[in-house]
Design an enzyme around this catalytic site. Structure first.
Site, PDB file in Angstrom:
ATOM      1  N   ARG A 172       0.853  -1.194   0.000  1.00  0.00           N
ATOM      2  CA  ARG A 172       0.000   0.000   0.000  1.00  0.00           C
ATOM      3  C   ARG A 172       0.885   1.238   0.000  1.00  0.00           C
ATOM      4  O   ARG A 172       1.965   1.226   0.562  1.00  0.00           O
ATOM      5  CB  ARG A 172      -0.897   0.047   1.236  1.00  0.00           C
ATOM      6  CG  ARG A 172      -1.884  -1.088   1.335  1.00  0.00           C
ATOM      7  CD  ARG A 172      -2.758  -0.931   2.572  1.00  0.00           C
ATOM      8  NE  ARG A 172      -3.610  -2.083   2.775  1.00  0.00           N
ATOM      9  CZ  ARG A 172      -3.248  -3.183   3.433  1.00  0.00           C
ATOM     10  NH1 ARG A 172      -2.023  -3.260   3.945  1.00  0.00           N
ATOM     11  NH2 ARG A 172      -4.073  -4.188   3.588  1.00  0.00           N
ATOM     12  N   ARG A 176      -3.191  10.805   0.322  1.00  0.00           N
ATOM     13  CA  ARG A 176      -4.077  11.634   1.142  1.00  0.00           C
ATOM     14  C   ARG A 176      -4.535  12.836   0.323  1.00  0.00           C
ATOM     15  O   ARG A 176      -3.706  13.616  -0.154  1.00  0.00           O
ATOM     16  CB  ARG A 176      -3.359  12.081   2.415  1.00  0.00           C
ATOM     17  CG  ARG A 176      -2.928  10.873   3.248  1.00  0.00           C
ATOM     18  CD  ARG A 176      -2.329  11.283   4.546  1.00  0.00           C
ATOM     19  NE  ARG A 176      -1.687  10.146   5.185  1.00  0.00           N
ATOM     20  CZ  ARG A 176      -0.781  10.229   6.140  1.00  0.00           C
ATOM     21  NH1 ARG A 176      -0.408  11.426   6.571  1.00  0.00           N
ATOM     22  NH2 ARG A 176      -0.250   9.151   6.667  1.00  0.00           N
ATOM     23  N   ARG A 249      19.866  -5.235   6.232  1.00  0.00           N
ATOM     24  CA  ARG A 249      20.403  -4.005   5.662  1.00  0.00           C
ATOM     25  C   ARG A 249      21.043  -3.214   6.802  1.00  0.00           C
ATOM     26  O   ARG A 249      20.599  -3.261   7.956  1.00  0.00           O
ATOM     27  CB  ARG A 249      19.310  -3.161   5.008  1.00  0.00           C
ATOM     28  CG  ARG A 249      18.709  -3.787   3.767  1.00  0.00           C
ATOM     29  CD  ARG A 249      19.690  -3.878   2.624  1.00  0.00           C
ATOM     30  NE  ARG A 249      20.043  -2.547   2.104  1.00  0.00           N
ATOM     31  CZ  ARG A 249      21.060  -2.327   1.271  1.00  0.00           C
ATOM     32  NH1 ARG A 249      21.849  -3.312   0.906  1.00  0.00           N
ATOM     33  NH2 ARG A 249      21.300  -1.113   0.824  1.00  0.00           N
ATOM     34  N   ARG A 280      18.927  10.072   3.134  1.00  0.00           N
ATOM     35  CA  ARG A 280      18.262  11.105   3.940  1.00  0.00           C
ATOM     36  C   ARG A 280      19.266  12.076   4.511  1.00  0.00           C
ATOM     37  O   ARG A 280      20.434  11.742   4.725  1.00  0.00           O
ATOM     38  CB  ARG A 280      17.486  10.474   5.103  1.00  0.00           C
ATOM     39  CG  ARG A 280      16.401   9.537   4.703  1.00  0.00           C
ATOM     40  CD  ARG A 280      15.398   9.323   5.835  1.00  0.00           C
ATOM     41  NE  ARG A 280      15.956   8.640   6.991  1.00  0.00           N
ATOM     42  CZ  ARG A 280      15.276   8.369   8.094  1.00  0.00           C
ATOM     43  NH1 ARG A 280      14.011   8.745   8.190  1.00  0.00           N
ATOM     44  NH2 ARG A 280      15.837   7.725   9.103  1.00  0.00           N
ATOM     45  N   GLU A 300      22.517  10.026   5.832  1.00  0.00           N
ATOM     46  CA  GLU A 300      22.286   8.602   6.078  1.00  0.00           C
ATOM     47  C   GLU A 300      22.456   7.824   4.774  1.00  0.00           C
ATOM     48  O   GLU A 300      21.807   8.121   3.774  1.00  0.00           O
ATOM     49  CB  GLU A 300      20.867   8.424   6.625  1.00  0.00           C
ATOM     50  CG  GLU A 300      20.487   6.997   6.963  1.00  0.00           C
ATOM     51  CD  GLU A 300      19.103   6.903   7.574  1.00  0.00           C
ATOM     52  OE1 GLU A 300      18.307   6.078   7.090  1.00  0.00           O
ATOM     53  OE2 GLU A 300      18.812   7.672   8.524  1.00  0.00           O
ATOM     54  N   TYR A 351      10.592  -5.837  11.436  1.00  0.00           N
ATOM     55  CA  TYR A 351      10.685  -4.388  11.593  1.00  0.00           C
ATOM     56  C   TYR A 351       9.681  -3.962  12.654  1.00  0.00           C
ATOM     57  O   TYR A 351       8.471  -4.118  12.478  1.00  0.00           O
ATOM     58  CB  TYR A 351      10.400  -3.665  10.275  1.00  0.00           C
ATOM     59  CG  TYR A 351      10.560  -2.171  10.421  1.00  0.00           C
ATOM     60  CD1 TYR A 351      11.792  -1.576  10.214  1.00  0.00           C
ATOM     61  CD2 TYR A 351       9.494  -1.379  10.819  1.00  0.00           C
ATOM     62  CE1 TYR A 351      11.959  -0.205  10.394  1.00  0.00           C
ATOM     63  CE2 TYR A 351       9.650  -0.013  11.001  1.00  0.00           C
ATOM     64  CZ  TYR A 351      10.876   0.552  10.782  1.00  0.00           C
ATOM     65  OH  TYR A 351      11.037   1.906  10.968  1.00  0.00           O
ATOM     66  N   ASP A 353       8.262  -0.777  14.997  1.00  0.00           N
ATOM     67  CA  ASP A 353       8.270   0.608  15.436  1.00  0.00           C
ATOM     68  C   ASP A 353       8.574   0.621  16.936  1.00  0.00           C
ATOM     69  O   ASP A 353       8.439  -0.401  17.621  1.00  0.00           O
ATOM     70  CB  ASP A 353       6.916   1.274  15.167  1.00  0.00           C
ATOM     71  CG  ASP A 353       6.733   1.625  13.695  1.00  0.00           C
ATOM     72  OD1 ASP A 353       7.737   1.924  13.017  1.00  0.00           O
ATOM     73  OD2 ASP A 353       5.572   1.589  13.225  1.00  0.00           O
TER      74      ASP A 353
END
Length: 371
Positions: A172, A176, A249, A280, A300, A351, A353
């Site tokens: 996905r 917005r 990674r 970044r 980064e 992963y 959060d």
């Protein structure tokens, strides 16, 4: 010989620190081993020029879980920082996530109806499931967004062409149709006003800590110090890569102090073209609304993980997931036979959060300690 500690906790990141905090609160004696020279794992922050620098990349806390939000705020003050990153493609700037500001900058569309029509005209409709990430992106957002805001960044991030990356990586893409640059939709969002190191220090208050100590150099010797172990490191390393090596990674960071008050005007800029070697650029003072005369900017770079590097996130393709499944079975046996608890993103090859890591550790602590 009796064990000196109730729990040996390997790793002082959020997963290990939360478990240690909960165990210590319940009167358990804990020893935390940390292989780095500092606490906190990847959320470690240190002060430079009066600025709390996120040494291992931007960590912006967000959650819908009221319990987790209350938990971290009971330990240190969080501000109300809103993550509103900017994408830089060959010098052109676009707001993220993909919203009406992005669509206006791309196409000049002024209403949601115009933006939806433009997106639909760009989408590629396949008569089968998309075979790779490129096809998945084209089917979702079309050529312009893929070429300017997805392709270069993604290929740098994974060091592979999008045609060789699985489609599920971007199952996905948030679209917005409002002029809202808030990247997250979580109810709660912010950053510790004094940096994450203050949060870790509060979590580990009253716990014995050994820095510069690699558990894997003497696994059995260290485990003998405690009745049980909590392991938050790489799961394949724990089992000495007996079933094979999982892929990760890694990241490299270049920190620079600049003699200017405001360098890029925003906390995070994503460089989405292929020519810019880093993914970044982070200007840390914006995370806490800093007004210092100087600033600290971090570039980064995404890297293929090699032994000796820090692993940051898993490569969740089918082969690695299958291999992890075999390690997960070995971990279950280790828990059953020896009581070892496996916690965190590296031990679970997932992963997480920050709020997910905290909640998982809270639940593991309750299951273990509140019998």
């Amino acid at each position: 010989m009796s064990s000196s500690y109730d729990y040996l906790i390997v790793g002082s990141g959020l997963s290990g620190a939360v478990f240690a905090h909960e165990a210590t609160k319940r009167g358990k004696r804990c020893l935390v081993l940390e292989k780095r020279p500092h606490l906190g794992g990847n959320v470690y922050t240190e002060m430079r020029e009066g600025i709390a620098v996120h040494c291992y990349g931007a960590h912006i806390f967000h959650t819908d879980n009221e319990r987790v939000w209350g938990y971290v705020n009971s330990l240190t003050e969080f501000n109300r920082y809103i993550n509103s990153p900017v994408a830089n493609f060959e010098g052109a700037l676009f707001n993220l996530p993909f919203n009406m500001n992005t669509f206006y900058a791309l196409w000049g569309t002024k209403t949601p109806a115009e933006a939806k029509a433009k997106l639909e005209s760009q989408r590629v409709h396949y008569d089968r499931e998309p075979a790779n990430l490129k096809e998945q992106a084209l089917s979702l957002v079309g050529h312009d967004i893929y070429e300017k805001l997805i392709r270069g960044y993604t290929e740098k991030q994974w060091n592979r062409p999008c045609t060789e990356l699985p489609a599920f990586i971007i199952k996905r893409l948030p679209l917005r149709f409002t002029f809202d640059n808030n990247y997250f939709t979580s109810r709660f969002q912010g950053i510790p006003s004094l940096g994450y190191t203050t949060l870790i220090a509060k979590l580990l208050s009253g716990t014995e800590i050994r820095l510069d100590t690699d558990f894997l150099t003497d696994k059995q010797g260290f485990k003998a110090l405690a009745k049980k172990a909590v392991y938050t490191g790489m799961i394949d390393a724990y089992f000495e890569y007996a079933l094979g090596q999982l892929h990760y990674r890694s990241l490299r960071f270049e920190h620079e102090v600049l003699d200017e008050e405001n360098h890029q005007g925003v906390g995070v800029v994503n460089y989405t073209d292929a020519q810019t070697p880093y993914t970044r650029s982070i200007e840390h003072k914006h995370f806490v609304y800093g007004t210092q005369p100087k600033t600290v900017v971090t570039k980064e770079y995404s890297l293929e993980w090699q032994p000796g590097m820090e692993p940051y996130y898993p490569v969740n393709d089918a082969a690695n997931q299958a291999l992890y499944g075999r390690y997960a079975e070995a971990a279950k046996a280790e828990t059953r036979d020896r009581g070892t608890i496996f916690l965190g993103r590296l031990a679970k090859y997932a992963y997480y959060d920050m709020d997910q890591a905290i909640l998982a550790s809270l639940e593991a602590a309750e299951k273990e300690l509140d019998l």
